[in-house]
Design an enzyme around this catalytic site. Structure first.
Site, PDB file in Angstrom:
ATOM      1  N   SER A 131       0.859  -1.182   0.000  1.00 33.18           N
ATOM      2  CA  SER A 131       0.000   0.000   0.000  1.00 33.18           C
ATOM      3  C   SER A 131       0.890   1.225   0.000  1.00 33.18           C
ATOM      4  CB  SER A 131      -0.879   0.000   1.264  1.00 33.18           C
ATOM      5  OG  SER A 131      -1.502   1.258   1.440  1.00 33.18           O
ATOM      6  N   TYR A 144      -2.251  -1.120  11.190  1.00 37.03           N
ATOM      7  CA  TYR A 144      -2.313  -1.441   9.760  1.00 37.03           C
ATOM      8  C   TYR A 144      -1.030  -0.997   9.071  1.00 37.03           C
ATOM      9  CZ  TYR A 144      -3.338  -0.969   4.819  1.00 37.03           C
ATOM     10  OH  TYR A 144      -3.268  -1.030   3.453  1.00 37.03           O
TER      11      TYR A 144
END
Length: 270
Positions: A131, A144
């Site tokens: 990401s 996360y």
């Protein structure tokens, strides 16, 4: 034609990617826990296969099944993962550990099982779905982002280790993509903050996330699937593919701005 294994194939980017790769003529095994959701992929030539990424025996059984059927695994796409947002003080360590089990350690276990076969073949490609959040951190996303930062380091080290065996490693770093990921993360954030010190700020951020992921700013997931397909078919994979809404400008700003200013921008935008 390549023999491809993709995890997290029951929905979103994983589902679309499995479908696209099968349409491109590859033999694709789509893995997930929700076999009922995978059944639809049969119609486009994807072979559904069960996987609990947090269970090493499940990983081993999956790899053995594909090797028994095909004799090889050419490409592993580690796509399974999820985002659980919440203030560090609010999120139970059990949930934090689960993030790492799914987003990093499960991925590592599956990779370790595939590598001996790729070394034997003297060829292979491993594509890890990271990401833009592996390059900078957003508000209330500590655990996360910690998993994605770790995945970036893991992939960089792996790339150097396996290069002598003809194995390439690449990172896909999506920006804002219009999937249910953001809505699920927002729900986790709001739930974790109930009745706590961070509730007001967390609820504001969760509302903003829902608005962003329900609007039209985010990129279509198909651009990620197309990028993965490009990496699969390219003569030489790039080490990183930074793609999708906000990815390149935000990573650039994180690189050039003083930390306090970037923090302010991220908090203001949340």
């Amino acid at each position: 034609m390549a023999i491809i294994l993709i995890t997290g194939a029951s929905s979103g980017i994983g589902y679309q990617t499995a479908e696209l790769l099968a349409q491109n003529g590859h033999k694709v095994y789509g893995a997930a826990r929700r076999m009922d959701k995978l059944e639809k992929l049969k119609s486009v030539g994807v072979e559904p296969i069960y996987l609990d990424i947090t269970n090493e025996e499940s990983c081993r059984k999956l790899v053995d099944t594909i090797i028994d059927n095909e004799g090889q695994i050419d490409i592993l796409i580690n796509n399974a993962g999820y985002g659980s947002y919440g203030a560090i003080e609010d999120v139970p360590l059990e949930e934090a550990k689960r993030q790492f089990e799914v987003n990093l350690f499960g991925l590592a276990a599956l990779t370790k099982l595939v590598l001996p076969h790729m070394r034997h073949q003297k060829a292979g490609r491993i594509i890890n779905i990271s990401s833009m959040g592996g390059r900078f951190t957003t508000y209330f996303g500590a655990w996360y982002h910690a998993t994605k930062y770790a995945l970036e380091a893991f992939s960089d080290a792996l790339r150097m280790e396996v290069k002598p065996f003809g194995i390439d490693v690449s990172l896909i770093e999506p920006g804002g993509i219009k999937t249910n990921w953001g809505l699920i993360a927002a729900d986790h954030l709001a739930e974790s903050a109930k009745g706590g010190t961070y509730e007001e700020a967390a609820l504001k951020t969760a509302t903003s996330m829902r608005k962003q992921y329900s609007g039209n700013m985010m990129s279509d997931p198909k651009i990620i699937s197309k990028t993965i397909s490009k990496a699969v078919s390219s003569k030489r994979m790039r080490a990183r593919y930074l793609i999708g809404f906000g990815a390149k400008p935000l990573v650039f700003l994180h690189t050039i701005l003083p930390t306090r200013i970037f923090d302010w921008l991220i908090m203001r935008a949340s």
